[in-house]
Every structure is written in structure tokens, then in C-alpha cells.
Design a protein around this motif. Structure first.
Motif, PDB file in Angstrom:
ATOM      1  N   LEU A 195       0.540  -1.763   3.186  1.00  0.00           N
ATOM      2  CA  LEU A 195       1.003  -1.358   1.855  1.00  0.00           C
ATOM      3  C   LEU A 195       2.332  -0.623   1.914  1.00  0.00           C
ATOM      4  CD1 LEU A 195      -2.358  -0.035   0.325  1.00  0.00           C
ATOM      5  CD2 LEU A 195      -1.293  -2.282  -0.008  1.00  0.00           C
ATOM      6  N   SER A 196       2.642   0.004   3.032  1.00  0.00           N
ATOM      7  CA  SER A 196       3.872   0.779   3.159  1.00  0.00           C
ATOM      8  C   SER A 196       4.831   0.213   4.190  1.00  0.00           C
ATOM      9  CB  SER A 196       3.547   2.236   3.524  1.00  0.00           C
ATOM     10  OG  SER A 196       2.633   2.294   4.601  1.00  0.00           O
ATOM     11  N   ASN A 197       4.360  -0.696   5.017  1.00  0.00           N
ATOM     12  CA  ASN A 197       5.191  -1.297   6.060  1.00  0.00           C
ATOM     13  C   ASN A 197       5.459  -2.752   5.713  1.00  0.00           C
ATOM     14  OD1 ASN A 197       6.330  -2.392   8.382  1.00  0.00           O
ATOM     15  ND2 ASN A 197       4.906  -1.396   9.792  1.00  0.00           N
ATOM     16  N   VAL A 241      -7.745   1.327  -0.661  1.00  0.00           N
ATOM     17  CA  VAL A 241      -7.013   0.432  -1.571  1.00  0.00           C
ATOM     18  C   VAL A 241      -7.126  -0.977  -1.010  1.00  0.00           C
ATOM     19  CG1 VAL A 241      -4.768  -0.141  -2.589  1.00  0.00           C
ATOM     20  CG2 VAL A 241      -5.376   2.254  -2.211  1.00  0.00           C
ATOM     21  N   ASP A 242      -7.461  -1.945  -1.854  1.00  0.00           N
ATOM     22  CA  ASP A 242      -7.552  -3.329  -1.396  1.00  0.00           C
ATOM     23  C   ASP A 242      -6.239  -3.774  -0.770  1.00  0.00           C
ATOM     24  OD1 ASP A 242     -10.135  -3.503  -2.295  1.00  0.00           O
ATOM     25  OD2 ASP A 242      -9.620  -4.531  -4.175  1.00  0.00           O
ATOM     26  N   GLY A 243      -6.336  -4.455   0.374  1.00  0.00           N
ATOM     27  CA  GLY A 243      -5.143  -4.971   1.030  1.00  0.00           C
ATOM     28  C   GLY A 243      -4.445  -3.973   1.918  1.00  0.00           C
ATOM     29  N   HIS A 273      -1.692   5.953  -0.588  1.00  0.00           N
ATOM     30  CA  HIS A 273      -1.337   5.250  -1.821  1.00  0.00           C
ATOM     31  C   HIS A 273      -1.949   5.974  -3.026  1.00  0.00           C
ATOM     32  CE1 HIS A 273      -0.982   1.982  -4.753  1.00  0.00           C
ATOM     33  NE2 HIS A 273      -0.116   1.415  -3.921  1.00  0.00           N
ATOM     34  N   PRO A 274      -1.172   6.173  -4.101  1.00  0.00           N
ATOM     35  CA  PRO A 274      -1.717   6.867  -5.279  1.00  0.00           C
ATOM     36  C   PRO A 274      -2.826   6.097  -5.971  1.00  0.00           C
ATOM     37  CG  PRO A 274       0.456   5.963  -5.763  1.00  0.00           C
ATOM     38  CD  PRO A 274       0.254   5.807  -4.291  1.00  0.00           C
TER      39      PRO A 274
END
Length: 369
Positions: A195-197, A241-243, A273-274
Motif C-alpha cells: 500500500l505504501s511501496n 486493510v485489504d491488499g 493506513h488511515p
């Protein structure tokens, strides 16, 4: 000798611990230019008399821009090192409790206000703010946060070297354990989670690539401390969080860390993740610790709303985890290990100055040697 599992000794590499209670690293947001001061002496000194087995100094940034807030601790220069040394010298005059430290870089979650002033991100254009960095130019939230710069190869080397240098300082300080912070949405966790990379090089994409930089940091820290000094890691088992990062990926990460000489894994969750949806409740992260423990041989530490004496005893006694970490619980009750020992029939070490607090019915509670 106590039969309570919570009060059995455990050895982690060259470190002997008298029980299974760990004081988790807890940010105080009270440092000055990264340096400890009188607050840290009061705070850590109080907890060092608690009877727990290990006290962990809060997240300490390896570079100034790696701080969560402008008031975070650091270990990036000799001034930070000297200030920490003075506090540790005072504490060690009165207690021999082992003390560890958590080394950290906040990545895109850096440059924020202290929590009691709202905790919002401070723009890099303001006096107390700075430009954040991350694996990719993805902001933490679309509301009130600012885009980080993506770390290039030179930036990755600078961060990796900073972790190594900070680790060297921990050894010079005579600390007993160093923990690498790869949880709660901070930089190393940002590399792990898809999600962040979103990188297109060898540090992004596949799981092996996303694990690459955190593992390089771990190796750098391990190489800079004495062979008998334990190096542990803190992970978020899932992003909720999904994914995102999940338990299956955590197990593969843990296996790779174990192969590289990791001595313990502290299993938390969330923070990246928020959009996370966390079913918070007593011991809500313990199932993650249990699953990790079933797959690795190194000690596993459970954390998260562990408040009850019987609850903690059950976690260790049933083998869900090897140790429990306390945060808010031990802030609320700094003598929690005393009370747990009284309830469970264990013993704790206590300062001679406090022996008279021992009620006659607890005459076997204190191990005053």
C-alpha cells in the motif's frame, strides 16, 4: 521457585531475563533536539524500579528527519549519545534492570506535532517541520498530510548507514538489547507494505523486493553490535486493510529474519493506513503472536491491551507467546509486576528502599538479592 509461567526466567542470546514481562517502548515527545532530559530520567527511572525483566527506551530516530515529532528522541549524533549516557548512568546507580532501545525512522509519518497538541503533520515550510521521505511519493492520508520524497539509492544508503551508526552507539552506551522498528506505519513498514511501496526497482514489487531494505537495515544493525547482544524487531502483523501487509507475509519476513540471526520478534499490528479497521479488545493481537510463534524458534513477544494478571499468565502459560509487553498498562500502574507477582505467586526484584512496603501477607513477594 514460582510455578507461574510469567515469572520464569528466559535467555535471549547473551541476555538473561528474570521474568517474562517487557516494558514496551513508549514515545514521550519530550526530547530537546533529540536529546534526553530530566523527564526521561524520571520516566525511565520509575519504570526501571517496576520489577519487569526488560525496559525498552522509546523509538529513537537514527536521523533528524526520521523523528515522528520535533520532540522525539534521537541517537544520530554525539550530543544525543552524551545526553542518553547521563540518564542511563543515573538509573544504573540504583537498578540493574536490563535496558534496551528501539531504533526507528518514521518515514512519511514524520514531521508532526506532539499528540497533546493535535498530532497533525507540520508542513516542511514551517519552522518545526521538514521534508519527509518514504519508499514512494505517497502521502499517508489525503487529508492534512504532505507528500514525501522517494528515497533514491543514495538516500537508502544514508538511512541504512544511520541505523548502523546508531546501533554502534547503543553498544557503546552498554545497552542490553536493540530493537529495529519495522511496525506501525513507519519507514521500514512502509517498504514492506504494497500500500505504501510502489517502487519499480529492486526494492519494490515482489515480497522479496519489499523485504529487501528492512532486511538490509537489520543486517547493518546486527553487524555493528557485539555478538552476545540481542537484536530484536517489532513488526505489524497486518495493516488491517485489504491488499496490504498481512499475516502470511509477516510469517515469511519472520522466517527470513530468523535465518539472519534475529533474536526475538515483537508482534503488533496496524499503523500504516488511515483506512485500517481494527477490532480492538483485550489481547486482540495475541492470535498474531501465536501464529508467528508456531512458525519460528526465536522468542515471540505479544503486546496490545494486556492488562490482567491472569490474562498475561495465560498468554505465556499456554504458549501463545514467550513474553508479554506492557505499555499503557504499566504507565497507569508502574508496579504492575509487583501486583502480578502477589496474585500469581511470583517474585520480583525490588530496591532496598522499598522493602518496607511489603505487607506481611506478601512476605515472599520480593526477591531482595
Amino acid at each position: 521457585m514460582s510455578t507461574a509461567a510469567l515469572f520464569q526466567p528466559i535467555k535471549i542470546r547473551g541476555l538473561n531475563l528474570v521474568n517474562r514481562i517487557v516494558i514496551a517502548p513508549m514515545c514521550q515527545y519530550s526530547a530537546e533536539d533529540g536529546c534526553m532530559n530530566d523527564w526521561h530520567l524520571i520516566h525511565l527511572g520509575k519504570l526501571a524500579l517496576s520489577g519487569a525483566a526488560l525496559l525498552t527506551i522509546e523509538a529513537s530516530a537514527v536521523v533528524p528527519e526520521g523523528r515522528i515529532t520535533y520532540a522525539d528522541l534521537g541517537l544520530w549524533n554525539e550530543q544525543c549519545y552524551a545526553a542518553m549516557g547521563l540518564v542511563l548512568e543515573s538509573i544504573r546507580r540504583w537498578t540493574d534492570m536490563p535496558i534496551g532501545i528501539q531504533l526507528s525512522h518514521a518515514g512519511r509519518k514524520a514531521s508532526t506535532e506532539v499528540p497533546w497538541k493535535g498530532g497533525g503533520q507540520i508542513p516542511p515550510t514551517e519552522a518545526l517541520g521538514w521534508q519527509t521521505v518514504a519508499p514512494s511519493e505517497l502521502r499517508y492520508s489525503s487529508k492534512g498530510t504532505f507528500p514525501p520524497e522517494s528515497l533514491d539509492k543514495e538516500g537508502l544508503k544514508r538511512v541504512r548507514d544511520a541505523f548502523a551508526t546508531a546501533a554502534r552507539r547503543t553498544a557503546k552506551l552498554g545497552l542490553d538489547l536493540v530493537q529495529v522498528h519495522a511496525a506501525h506505519g513507519y519507514l521500514l513498514h512502509q517498504f514492506l507494505s504494497p500500500l505504501s511501496n510502489r517502487r519499480g526497482d529492486e526494492y519494490g514489487g515482489s515480497l522479496a523486493n519489499r523485504m529487501r531494505f528492512p532486511l538490509e537495515v537489520f543486517d547493518a544493525v546486527r553487524s555493528e553490535v557485539p555478538s552476545e547482544m540481542p537484536v530484536s524487531i517489532r513488526v505489524s502483523a497486518t495493516d488491517w486493510v485489504d491488499g496490504g501487509w498481512d499475516l502470511e507475509q509477516t510469517l515469511q519476513f519472520a522466517a527470513e529474519l530468523q535465518r539472519r540471526g534475529c533474536d526475538a520478534i515483537h508482534v503488533s499490528s496496524g499503523g500504516l493506513h488511515p483506512g485500517q479497521r481494527i477490532p480492538v479488545g483485550p489481547g486482540y493481537q495475541v492470535p498474531f503472536a501465536r501464529t508467528v510463534k508456531n512458525e519460528v524458534k526465536m522468542p515471540v513477544i505479544a503486546v496490545g491491551l494486556i492488562t490482567g494478571f491472569d490474562q498475561a499468565e495465560a498468554i505465556v502459560g499456554t504458549g501463545d507467546a514467550d513474553m508479554v509487553a506492557l505499555g499503557r498498562t504499566i504507565i497507569f500502574d508502574p508496579n504492575w509486576p509487583w501486583h502480578a507477582a502477589a496474585e500469581l505467586g511470583g517474585k520480583v526484584r525490588v530496591a532496598a528502599q522499598y522493602l518496607r512496603s511489603q505487607p506481611s501477607r506478601f512476605r515472599d513477594l520480593f526477591a531482595n538479592e
